[in-house]
Enzyme design. Structure first.
Site, mmCIF file in Angstrom:
data_model
loop_
_atom_site.group_PDB
_atom_site.id
_atom_site.type_symbol
_atom_site.label_atom_id
_atom_site.label_comp_id
_atom_site.label_asym_id
_atom_site.label_seq_id
_atom_site.Cartn_x
_atom_site.Cartn_y
_atom_site.Cartn_z
ATOM 1 N N GLU A 99 45.514 51.810 37.518
ATOM 2 C CA GLU A 99 44.845 51.881 36.219
ATOM 3 C C GLU A 99 44.222 50.524 35.892
ATOM 4 O OE1 GLU A 99 45.792 52.888 31.546
ATOM 5 O OE2 GLU A 99 47.387 53.184 33.004
ATOM 6 N N LEU A 100 42.959 50.519 35.437
ATOM 7 C CA LEU A 100 42.193 49.280 35.259
ATOM 8 C C LEU A 100 42.832 48.346 34.224
ATOM 9 C CD1 LEU A 100 39.519 47.842 36.097
ATOM 10 C CD2 LEU A 100 38.506 48.845 34.042
ATOM 11 N N GLU A 147 42.261 29.460 31.734
ATOM 12 C CA GLU A 147 42.351 30.230 32.980
ATOM 13 C C GLU A 147 42.622 29.303 34.159
ATOM 14 O OE1 GLU A 147 39.383 33.278 33.809
ATOM 15 O OE2 GLU A 147 38.773 33.272 31.717
ATOM 16 N N ARG A 175 33.147 53.887 47.416
ATOM 17 C CA ARG A 175 33.960 52.692 47.170
ATOM 18 C C ARG A 175 34.989 52.472 48.270
ATOM 19 N NH1 ARG A 175 33.716 50.377 42.031
ATOM 20 N NH2 ARG A 175 32.407 51.558 40.625
ATOM 21 N N GLY A 207 32.873 31.271 40.810
ATOM 22 C CA GLY A 207 34.132 30.873 41.433
ATOM 23 C C GLY A 207 34.826 29.669 40.834
ATOM 24 N N ASN A 222 45.292 39.572 39.551
ATOM 25 C CA ASN A 222 43.977 39.414 38.938
ATOM 26 C C ASN A 222 44.097 38.524 37.714
ATOM 27 O OD1 ASN A 222 41.194 40.058 38.302
ATOM 28 N ND2 ASN A 222 41.947 41.441 36.713
ATOM 29 N N HIS A 280 42.336 38.100 33.993
ATOM 30 C CA HIS A 280 41.489 38.849 33.061
ATOM 31 C C HIS A 280 41.317 38.025 31.787
ATOM 32 C CE1 HIS A 280 39.617 42.359 31.286
ATOM 33 N NE2 HIS A 280 40.306 42.091 30.192
HETATM 34 C C1 GAR Z 1 36.598 34.619 34.538
HETATM 35 O O1 GAR Z 1 36.520 34.394 33.155
HETATM 36 C C2 GAR Z 1 37.525 35.781 34.835
HETATM 37 O O2 GAR Z 1 38.631 35.837 33.975
HETATM 38 C C3 GAR Z 1 36.609 36.951 34.613
HETATM 39 O O3 GAR Z 1 35.385 36.557 35.162
HETATM 40 C C4 GAR Z 1 35.255 35.133 35.061
HETATM 41 C C5 GAR Z 1 34.942 34.602 36.433
HETATM 42 O O4 GAR Z 1 34.622 33.243 36.370
HETATM 43 N N1 GAR Z 1 37.124 38.123 35.242
HETATM 44 C C6 GAR Z 1 36.897 39.352 34.804
HETATM 45 O O5 GAR Z 1 36.224 39.600 33.841
HETATM 46 C C7 GAR Z 1 37.562 40.442 35.616
HETATM 47 N N2 GAR Z 1 37.287 41.730 35.080
HETATM 48 P P1 GAR Z 1 34.736 32.335 37.658
HETATM 49 O O6 GAR Z 1 33.907 33.018 38.750
HETATM 50 O O7 GAR Z 1 34.125 31.035 37.250
HETATM 51 O O8 GAR Z 1 36.175 32.221 38.039
#
Ligand code: GAR
Length: 201
Positions: free
Chosen positions: A144-145, A175, A66, A12, A108, A110
């Protein structure tokens, strides 16, 4: 302020960045809930320490169903009167049912420059491909993913000698700056998903 939930599966760190940004009184989103699909997700404790309500909806008892998992998750979001959902390291693929229900109100982050490297292991794949630039994308979620319209992107250089750890750390730093900016755009209405599809209420 727009009542916002963050969905996580892990540590997180993006969630923390969003919570901290939303502490500013003029931030247009209020983080009112953090929910995880794994009760052991480390981010839940960090959210509690920040005084945010938490929930966990373990996906595992639902097996392959799901939608049954998502109906439970959706109920938690609705009980909390959530208006906007931010996925932050949420590692479950969402069905068209859930995505359509939240369309335009579901975003989201990514860890790649979409449309490059959809899916998982983005940093290893970027290194393997030999790209000069890599980065991260905040986008609206569509069925779509990893294919929804981009809200914001941030780029980083790929440097000689980079490995997965060094590259992912450089991207993660971006990020943490990018996601609060993108969430503010969506919560304020400055960024919108153009769609003819119905939005669940
Ligand atoms: C982050 O790098 C995020 O972009 C990625 O997981 C990590 C979570 O880190 N998300 C994905 O890959 C989504 N498919 P965090 O829990 O420290 O934020």
């Amino acid at each position: 302020r727009v009542r916002t939930a963050i969905l996580i599966s892990g540590r997180g760190s993006n969630m923390v960045a969003l919570i901290e940004a939303a502490q500013a009184a003029d931030f247009p989103a209020e983080i009112v809930l953090v929910a995880a699909n794994l009760p052991e997700a480390g981010g839940l404790e960090r959210a509690r320490q920040a005084g945010i309500a938490t929930a966990s909806v373990d996906h595992r008892p639902f097996g392959k169903d799901r939608e049954a998992f998502e109906r439970k998750l959706d109920e938690v979001l609705r009980v909390n009167q959530i208006e906007l959902v931010a996925l932050a390291g949420f590692m479950r693929v969402l069905t068209p049912w859930f995505v359509t229900r939240w369309q335009g109100r579901l975003v989201n982050i990514h860890p790649s420059l979409l449309p490059d490297f959809r899916g998982t292991h983005t940093h290893a794949r970027a290194l393997e491909a030999g790209v000069a630039e890599h980065g991260c994308t905040v986008h609206f979620v569509v069925p779509e993913l990893d294919a929804g319209p981009t809200i914001l992107q941030a780029k980083v250089p790929v440097l000689p000698g980079d490995d997965e750890a060094s590259l992912s750390a450089r991207v993660l730093q971006q990020e943490h700056a990018l996601y609060p900016r993108a969430l503010a755009l969506v919560a304020s209405g400055a960024a919108r998903l153009e769609t003819s599809a119905g939005v669940g209420t």
